[in-house]
Each structure stands twice: as C-alpha cells, then as structure tokens.
Design a protein around this motif. Structure first.
Motif, PDB file in Angstrom:
ATOM      1  N   ASN A 151      78.896  43.064  32.044  1.00  0.00           N
ATOM      2  CA  ASN A 151      79.632  44.075  31.308  1.00  0.00           C
ATOM      3  C   ASN A 151      80.215  43.408  30.065  1.00  0.00           C
ATOM      4  N   GLU A 152      79.585  43.634  28.930  1.00  0.00           N
ATOM      5  CA  GLU A 152      79.999  42.957  27.699  1.00  0.00           C
ATOM      6  C   GLU A 152      81.408  43.357  27.281  1.00  0.00           C
ATOM      7  N   LYS A 153      81.743  44.626  27.402  1.00  0.00           N
ATOM      8  CA  LYS A 153      83.065  45.086  26.976  1.00  0.00           C
ATOM      9  C   LYS A 153      84.176  44.403  27.773  1.00  0.00           C
ATOM     10  N   ALA A 154      83.964  44.253  29.080  1.00  0.00           N
ATOM     11  CA  ALA A 154      84.969  43.607  29.934  1.00  0.00           C
ATOM     12  C   ALA A 154      84.801  42.100  29.987  1.00  0.00           C
ATOM     13  N   SER A 155      83.723  41.582  29.374  1.00  0.00           N
ATOM     14  CA  SER A 155      83.403  40.153  29.426  1.00  0.00           C
ATOM     15  C   SER A 155      83.369  39.672  30.877  1.00  0.00           C
ATOM     16  N   ALA A 156      82.594  40.413  31.697  1.00  0.00           N
ATOM     17  CA  ALA A 156      82.611  40.154  33.135  1.00  0.00           C
ATOM     18  C   ALA A 156      81.243  40.351  33.769  1.00  0.00           C
ATOM     19  N   VAL A 157      80.963  39.516  34.777  1.00  0.00           N
ATOM     20  CA  VAL A 157      79.857  39.777  35.693  1.00  0.00           C
ATOM     21  C   VAL A 157      80.393  40.715  36.769  1.00  0.00           C
ATOM     22  N   GLU A 158      79.694  41.826  36.968  1.00  0.00           N
ATOM     23  CA  GLU A 158      80.106  42.785  37.992  1.00  0.00           C
ATOM     24  C   GLU A 158      79.155  42.706  39.183  1.00  0.00           C
ATOM     25  N   MET A 159      79.717  42.807  40.386  1.00  0.00           N
ATOM     26  CA  MET A 159      78.910  42.935  41.593  1.00  0.00           C
ATOM     27  C   MET A 159      78.962  44.381  42.057  1.00  0.00           C
ATOM     28  N   HIS A 160      77.776  44.903  42.399  1.00  0.00           N
ATOM     29  CA  HIS A 160      77.655  46.277  42.878  1.00  0.00           C
ATOM     30  C   HIS A 160      76.819  46.303  44.156  1.00  0.00           C
ATOM     31  N   LEU A 161      77.037  47.332  44.955  1.00  0.00           N
ATOM     32  CA  LEU A 161      76.168  47.663  46.074  1.00  0.00           C
ATOM     33  C   LEU A 161      75.455  48.958  45.706  1.00  0.00           C
ATOM     34  N   VAL A 162      74.139  48.892  45.648  1.00  0.00           N
ATOM     35  CA  VAL A 162      73.338  50.010  45.154  1.00  0.00           C
ATOM     36  C   VAL A 162      72.712  50.763  46.321  1.00  0.00           C
ATOM     37  N   SER A 163      72.916  52.068  46.360  1.00  0.00           N
ATOM     38  CA  SER A 163      72.299  52.890  47.402  1.00  0.00           C
ATOM     39  C   SER A 163      70.791  52.965  47.155  1.00  0.00           C
ATOM     40  N   ARG A 164      69.996  52.602  48.154  1.00  0.00           N
ATOM     41  CA  ARG A 164      68.535  52.600  48.015  1.00  0.00           C
ATOM     42  C   ARG A 164      67.942  54.004  48.127  1.00  0.00           C
ATOM     43  N   GLN A 165      68.747  54.969  48.584  1.00  0.00           N
ATOM     44  CA  GLN A 165      68.223  56.299  48.852  1.00  0.00           C
ATOM     45  C   GLN A 165      69.381  57.293  48.873  1.00  0.00           C
ATOM     46  N   GLU A 166      69.074  58.554  48.935  1.00  0.00           N
ATOM     47  CA  GLU A 166      70.124  59.551  49.152  1.00  0.00           C
ATOM     48  C   GLU A 166      70.584  59.442  50.593  1.00  0.00           C
ATOM     49  N   GLN A 167      71.894  59.365  50.771  1.00  0.00           N
ATOM     50  CA  GLN A 167      72.409  59.140  52.128  1.00  0.00           C
ATOM     51  C   GLN A 167      73.887  59.482  52.191  1.00  0.00           C
ATOM     52  N   GLU A 168      74.410  59.476  53.408  1.00  0.00           N
ATOM     53  CA  GLU A 168      75.826  59.696  53.641  1.00  0.00           C
ATOM     54  C   GLU A 168      76.372  58.596  54.537  1.00  0.00           C
ATOM     55  N   ALA A 169      77.651  58.338  54.391  1.00  0.00           N
ATOM     56  CA  ALA A 169      78.341  57.384  55.259  1.00  0.00           C
ATOM     57  C   ALA A 169      79.711  57.949  55.598  1.00  0.00           C
ATOM     58  N   LYS A 170      80.165  57.670  56.818  1.00  0.00           N
ATOM     59  CA  LYS A 170      81.460  58.165  57.264  1.00  0.00           C
ATOM     60  C   LYS A 170      82.437  57.015  57.461  1.00  0.00           C
ATOM     61  N   VAL A 171      83.692  57.264  57.070  1.00  0.00           N
ATOM     62  CA  VAL A 171      84.789  56.326  57.295  1.00  0.00           C
ATOM     63  C   VAL A 171      86.003  57.132  57.724  1.00  0.00           C
ATOM     64  N   ALA A 172      86.520  56.831  58.905  1.00  0.00           N
ATOM     65  CA  ALA A 172      87.720  57.508  59.412  1.00  0.00           C
ATOM     66  C   ALA A 172      87.597  59.031  59.331  1.00  0.00           C
ATOM     67  N   GLY A 173      86.416  59.548  59.681  1.00  0.00           N
ATOM     68  CA  GLY A 173      86.205  60.986  59.694  1.00  0.00           C
ATOM     69  C   GLY A 173      85.869  61.600  58.353  1.00  0.00           C
ATOM     70  N   ARG A 174      85.928  60.821  57.278  1.00  0.00           N
ATOM     71  CA  ARG A 174      85.574  61.310  55.942  1.00  0.00           C
ATOM     72  C   ARG A 174      84.113  60.990  55.650  1.00  0.00           C
ATOM     73  N   THR A 175      83.409  61.920  55.048  1.00  0.00           N
ATOM     74  CA  THR A 175      82.002  61.731  54.715  1.00  0.00           C
ATOM     75  C   THR A 175      81.850  61.514  53.212  1.00  0.00           C
ATOM     76  N   PHE A 176      81.060  60.504  52.860  1.00  0.00           N
ATOM     77  CA  PHE A 176      80.829  60.177  51.460  1.00  0.00           C
ATOM     78  C   PHE A 176      79.330  60.241  51.176  1.00  0.00           C
ATOM     79  N   HIS A 177      78.981  60.942  50.113  1.00  0.00           N
ATOM     80  CA  HIS A 177      77.575  61.122  49.735  1.00  0.00           C
ATOM     81  C   HIS A 177      77.194  60.101  48.664  1.00  0.00           C
ATOM     82  N   PHE A 178      75.979  59.546  48.804  1.00  0.00           N
ATOM     83  CA  PHE A 178      75.451  58.589  47.841  1.00  0.00           C
ATOM     84  C   PHE A 178      74.105  59.086  47.333  1.00  0.00           C
TER      85      PHE A 178
END
Length: 318
Positions: free
Chosen positions: A241-268
């Motif tokens: 990220n040139e603007k932030a002068s930073a290397v960023e680490m990301h986790l990239v969703s390989r597909q359309e999917q959902e994940a649940k945490v504490a009863g909450r559902t998150f779409h990717f």
C-alpha cells in the motif's frame, strides 16, 4: 518468584467484540494483535528464522554490533520494559550488555507464552528480577506498583511499531512516555523503506510459514469464539500500500461462502479479503517527526550498512 499480572480484563470479550466489529465492516478487517496467541507466537518465531525475512537477522546484527553503545545510552541500573515481548530472544543481547539492570518487565498479550519467556530469562539472568505483565500494549494499562519509577527504559524491537496505524502509533508513544516519565528513554526498532521485491518476499515466503501464521487467526476464532471458518477456503496474500507505506497481509476468500461467529453469519464474495495486518516502513526523518510530536526526541540512530533497518534511541522531552 514470578508473578504474572493480568491487567487486560475480559480479554475474550474484547476479542469477540473486535472480531464481530471487524467482520461487519467494509472492507473486512481484524486487529493484528489477535494474530499472537500461543500458536501465533510460535509461528512468528519460525518466520523470523526464514531466509526471506530480513528484519530479525538485520536488527539482531545491529544489536550485536552496538550493544555496548545502547547499554551506555540506557545508563546504569535500568528498569527494562519490553512491550510485546514474545520470546524476547533479541532482548538477551541487550540485557547481557546492560550495567547492573534492576528489573526486566516483559509485557505481552499471550500470557502462557509470556510465562515461559519469564522463566527462561530468570534462568539466563539469575541476578535480574523479572516481573511479567500480561497486557495488550495497544490499550492503556498501568504498570504494577512494585516497578521502580526511576531508570525506566522501553525496549520495543522487531519493527512492531510498524504494525500500528497512525492513531495507534500516537497513542503508543504517548503511553510509553507516561509509563517512563520525564526522564524516560526508549529503544525502538523501525523497518525502513526499501525495494518492494525484498519486502514482498519477506511477507510471502516460499515455505508458507507466513501463510500459516495469517490463517491461524481464523483457527483461533474457531477455537475460542465458536467460529466455523474453513481454513482451506482462504488464501494468504501480501500486498504493498503505497499511500500507507505499508505491506498489508490479507486473507482472501477463494469462493463465495459464509462463516459464523457467535451466532452471527458473515458473507464472503469470491476474492473478498480480511485485512489482518499492516507493516509500515518509515523514512528516518518521518519517524523522528512522529516521535517528537508525541513527547520524544531522537538522540541517536543505529542502522546496518545497507540501511534496511534502524534502532532509534529516544529520550523523553521534559
């Protein structure tokens, strides 16, 4: 006798809050401090031994070359406060050079890992008292009353300062200024701006150790918060990220999917990412200006011949 002082109240609730908030945002993100559970600390120590990961060996070489000068900067009888201590391997180099150190205070969010570090230090330096503090150094906390107020020196190696964004950096520098007082000193490791190919290789190694480190945060969510992330459905990615002068680490969703945490559902969506960490790289003059704005002046800077990395010696502005 070792005493771990837990000053981070309701850590699990804080973790849950951060995860739910971060995954609800656009773009999705998770605070990098949660990468460092016991397994995360172990994986990070493995990262530091990788050929591609230059920061550790470069900073270690700086410490070995300039330990005597750094000890002179710290002065006689220092109280060494280390934030985000981890395994504290590099700290041994500095500690061995210090003149009559009074106390070592390792501070880390991973309490079990911290206890092992404290025990190892007590065995390695039997003449130095050790007072571990289990705390998240990115939040305000008070040091135990038994820690002497005079001679406090902060040790913050590993370019961890680069993991903090601008407000967090400001808060951290102000926090350690409060902890050390008007006569405080600090030694802070700072990764410097450099060739992008060198940076990318350091954060996306051939052996996949950094990928395992990044994905471990999802395993931690599954284990501690009842999540149901499928780790194989996400890929590690490092980007600049040139603007932030930073290397960023990301986790990239390989597909359309959902994940649940504490009863909450998150779409990717396919290709959607979770931003897990930024590692900012500084020009020396820029870091010096930031430090001065938050109560510190640069007294000296130690660096390597290639100027990949620097250790800043800071003194409180009275």
């Amino acid at each position: 006798m070792l005493e771990a002082v837990d000053v981070q109240i309701r850590q699990r609730d804080t973790f849950l809050h951060d995860v739910l908030t971060g995954l609800s945002g656009q773009p999705k993100s998770l605070p990098s401090r949660w990468l460092y559970d016991d397994r995360g600390c172990e994986l990070f120590e493995d990262i530091t031994a990788l050929e591609e990961y230059y920061p550790t060996r470069t900073e270690t070489a700086i410490l070995r070359s300039h330990a005597a000068d750094m000890a002179a900067f710290c002065g006689a009888g220092p109280v060494l406060l280390e934030y985000g201590a981890g395994a504290a391997v590099k700290t041994e180099i500095l500690m061995a050079a210090l003149e009559a150190p009074k106390l070592y205070v390792p501070i880390d969010i991973a309490a079990d890992f911290l206890t092992l570090t404290a025990r190892r230090f007590s065995a390695r330096f039997p003449g130095v008292a050790v007072r571990p503090v289990a705390a998240d150094f990115t939040h305000d906390f008070d040091l135990p009353s038994g820690v002497p107020t005079e001679g406090r020196v902060v040790f913050f190696p590993g370019s961890t300062i680069g993991n903090l964004d601008e407000p967090e950096t400001a808060a951290f520098l102000s926090r350690i200024r409060r902890h050390t007082g008007s006569a405080g000193k600090a030694l802070i490791g700072v990764d410097l701006k450099k060739d992008l190919d060198l940076l990318h290789a350091a954060y996306d190694d051939r052996e996949g150790v950094t990928a395992a480190f990044n994905l471990n945060i999802l395993a931690r969510i599954n284990r501690e918060l009842g999540g149901n992330f499928t780790l194989d459905a996400y890929a590690h990615q490092a980007r600049w990220n040139e603007k932030a002068s930073a290397v960023e680490m990301h986790l990239v969703s390989r597909q359309e999917q959902e994940a649940k945490v504490a009863g909450r559902t998150f779409h990717f969506a396919p290709g959607e990412t979770i931003h897990t960490e930024s590692s900012r790289k500084y020009e020396p003059a820029v870091f010096s200006q930031i430090a001065r704005r938050h109560g510190w002046r640069v007294e000296t800077v130690w660096t390597d011949p290639a100027r990949l990395f620097a250790v800043f010696g800071l003194r409180s502005i009275a």
